[in-house]
Design an enzyme around this catalytic site. Structure first.
Site, mmCIF file in Angstrom:
data_model
loop_
_atom_site.group_PDB
_atom_site.id
_atom_site.type_symbol
_atom_site.label_atom_id
_atom_site.label_comp_id
_atom_site.label_asym_id
_atom_site.label_seq_id
_atom_site.Cartn_x
_atom_site.Cartn_y
_atom_site.Cartn_z
ATOM 1 N N LYS A 169 -9.981 3.282 0.695
ATOM 2 C CA LYS A 169 -9.582 4.687 0.932
ATOM 3 C C LYS A 169 -10.780 5.433 1.475
ATOM 4 O O LYS A 169 -11.918 5.033 1.254
ATOM 5 C CB LYS A 169 -9.138 5.294 -0.401
ATOM 6 C CG LYS A 169 -8.378 6.606 -0.306
ATOM 7 C CD LYS A 169 -7.006 6.455 0.309
ATOM 8 C CE LYS A 169 -5.974 7.311 -0.327
ATOM 9 N NZ LYS A 169 -4.782 6.682 -0.791
HETATM 10 N N1 GLU Z 1 -2.019 7.000 1.726
HETATM 11 C C1 GLU Z 1 -0.921 6.255 1.202
HETATM 12 C C2 GLU Z 1 -1.202 5.859 -0.229
HETATM 13 O O1 GLU Z 1 -1.967 6.476 -0.910
HETATM 14 C C3 GLU Z 1 -0.514 5.111 2.097
HETATM 15 C C4 GLU Z 1 -1.535 4.042 2.283
HETATM 16 C C5 GLU Z 1 -1.171 3.031 3.350
HETATM 17 O O2 GLU Z 1 -0.087 3.079 3.880
HETATM 18 O O3 GLU Z 1 -2.038 2.186 3.627
HETATM 19 O O4 GLU Z 1 -0.600 4.962 -0.751
#
Ligand code: GLU
Length: 425
Positions: free
Chosen positions: A110
Site C-alpha cells: 500500500k
Molecule cells: N484499495 C483497495 C483495498 O484497500 C483495493 C486494492 C486493490 O485492488 O489492489 O482493498
C-alpha cells in the site's frame, strides 16, 4: 487541516494488535510471526513537481511492501493528508491478510502521497501522479507490485500510472506493462464491474450475515460514513435489496432523513460539489458527532481508519457494522461493541471485493481478454461468499470473533506456504 495532517492515525498499532491476537489463538509459528510482524520493504520518495503557477513543490510518496509469500504485492495508492509511513505500513499489512483470505495469488502492499488533492488542478494531479510513478521506478511492475485505486485515487489516476510506467520501458515491451495497475478506465484495459466491486462485495457480506440470521434486508435501515466509490456503490446495491439509507456523513458534514435518502440522487448531487454530501436538499443537516448514534440496523463505515472509537462506540445502536473502509474500528471500541452483541464484518473480508475485482482485471489483461460484467459480478459473489463462510466456520470452531477468525484463515495460508518452501538460504 494542519493538526489533522500531523495527527497520527493509530492504524499501525491497531493492525498489530489484531495480528498478535489472532497469532496467539492460532499458535502461529514463532519464526513466521517474526516475518509477518515486519514489512519486507518500505520505499519513501520525495519528488518535485512544477505547479500551475510555475513554482516547484516537493511531495512525499510511500510504497510499503509487507509480504509477498503468496505472490506479487497488491494494494491501493491513496492521496490524502494522513498518508505517512505508519499508515502505509498498516494498510499494506491489511492487504496481505485480505488477499490471503480471498485465496488470491498476491501479497500485500500500500502507499500513496501526502496531499489534499482538492487543492490541486487536474493538470497538477496528473504531473504529481506521473512523477510519483517515475520515482517508484521498478519497485512496481505487473509481476512485482500492482497498485490500484484507494482513497481519493480513481481510474484516471491509474491510467496515468500505467501510461507513465509503460512509457519508461523499451518500445518492444511497452504494451506488456499496462497491468502494472488495476482499476484502470475501460478504454485502458480496465475491467467492467471493477468500479462497483468493493461496494458490491460489502453488500454480498451483508447478505450473507442476513442469511445466517434469517433476516430480511428489505426495510432495514442503514447509515454510511463516506460517500466515495465504496459508500455510493454499497448504497446502490443496498437500495436494490429494499434497505433504507437514513444518514450519510463525510468530511463536509452529516445529513439525515428518516424516510430515506435516495443514493442515486445523492450521488448526482455530490458530483456537483467535489463529492461532498452537505447541503443535499432532500435531507436535513445533523451534527457529525451524532452520526454513529443514529437509530439504525446497519452501519457501513466507508471512509478512513479509526472512526469508531471509545469516543462514539457507546452511542451505537446498530446490530451490524460492515467495514467498507480499511481499519475503521479501533480494537478497544471493537471489544466493547462485541461485548454489547454488535456483529462486525471485518474489513479484510467486507471490502475484499475491490482487490478480488482487481485480480480479475489483472487476469483479463494477462490473457488479452475482455470480460463481461455479469460474469465478473457472479465470480465476485462466489469468491466472497466462500471466504465469508470459511470465516464463520473458523470463528465458530475457535469460539472467537469474525475478525480473529478471518485473520486465522489468512495466517494459516501464509504459514503453510512458509512451511512448504522454507526460508532462503
Ligand atoms: N484499495 C483497495 C483495498 O484497500 C483495493 C486494492 C486493490 O485492488 O489492489 O482493498
Amino acid at each position: 487541516m494542519e493538526t489533522e495532517t500531523k495527527k497520527r492515525t493509530g492504524m499501525y498499532e491497531n493492525v498489530m494488535r489484531q495480528f498478535n491476537r489472532a497469532a496467539d489463538v492460532l499458535g502461529l509459528d514463532e519464526g513466521i510471526r517474526k516475518i509477518l510482524g515486519s514489512t519486507n520493504s518500505e520505499i519513501v520518495v520525495h519528488f518535485p513537481v512544477k505547479l500551475d503557477n510555475g513554482k516547484i513543490e516537493v511531495f512525499n510518496g510511500y510504497r510499503v511492501q509487507h509480504n509477498n509469500a503468496l505472490g506479487p504485492y497488491k494494494g491501493g495508492l491513496r492521496f490524502h493528508p494522513t498518508v505517512d509511513i505508519d499508515a502505509a505500513r498498516a494498510l499494506a499489512i491489511w492487504m496481505t491478510w485480505k488477499t490471503a483470505l480471498a485465496g488470491l495469488p498476491y501479497g500485500g502492499g500500500k502507499g500513496g502521497v501526502t496531499i489534499d488533492p482538492s487543492k490541486y488542478s487536474a493538470a497538477e494531479l496528473e504531473r504529481i501522479t506521473r512523477r510519483f510513478t517515475y520515482a517508484l521506478g521498478d519497485n512496481i511492475g505487473p509481476d512485482v507490485d500492482i497498485p490500484a485505486p484507494d482513497v481519493n485515487t480513481n481510474p484516471q489516476i491509474m491510467a496515468w500510472i500505467a501510461d507513465t510506467f509503460a512509457s519508461t520501458k523499451s518500445p518492444a515491451t511497452r504494451m506488456l506493462n499496462l497491468h502494472v495497475v488495476t482499476g484502470k478506465p475501460l478504454g485502458s484495459g480496465g475491467l467492467e464491474g471493477r468500479d462497483r466491486a468493493t461496494g458490491f462485495g460489502v453488500v454480498v457480506t451483508i447478505k450473507e450475515w442476513a442469511k445466517l440470521n434469517n433476516i430480511d434486508l428489505a426495510g432495514k435501515t442503514y447509515i454510511v460514513q463516506g460517500f466515495g466509490n465504496v459508500g455510493y456503490w454499497a448504497s446502490h446495491f443496498m437500495e436494490e435489496l429494499g434497505a433504507k439509507l437514513i444518514a450519510v456523513q463525510d468530511a463536509s458534514g452529516a445529513i439525515y432523513n428518516k424516510d430515506g435518502i435516495n443514493p442515486e440522487e445523492l450521488d448526482a448531487y455530490a458530483k456537483q460539489y467535489k463529492g461532498a454530501v452537505a447541503g443535499f436538499p432532500s435531507a436535513s443537516r445533523m451534527e457529525a458527532e451524532d452520526f454513529f448514534g443514529v437509530d439504525c440496523d446497519i452501519i457501513i463505515p466507508a471512509a478512513l481508519g479509526n472512526q469508531i472509537t471509545m469516543d462514539n462506540a457507546h452511542v451505537i445502536k446498530a446490530s451490524l457494522i460492515a467495514e467498507g473502509a480499511n481499519g475503521p474500528t479501533d480494537t478497544v471500541a471493537e471489544d466493547f461493541l462485541l461485548e454489547k452483541g454488535v456483529k462486525i464484518i471485518p474489513d479484510i473480508l467486507c471490502n475484499s471485493g475491490g482487490v478480488i475485482g482487481s485480480y480479475y482485471e489483472w487476469l483479463q489483461n494477462k490473457r488479452s481478454e475482455n470480460w463481461k460484467i455479469a460474469d465478473v459480478l457472479h465470480l465476485l459473489e462466489d469468491k466472497i461468499s466462500i471466504a465469508f463462510n470459511k470465516v464463520v466456520e473458523t470463528s465458530d470452531s475457535f469460539n472467537t470473533d469474525w475478525r480473529t477468525g478471518a485473520y486465522m484463515v489468512a495466517l494459516s495460508r501464509i504459514e503453510q506456504t512458509y512451511k512448504e518452501r522454507g526460508v532462503f538460504p
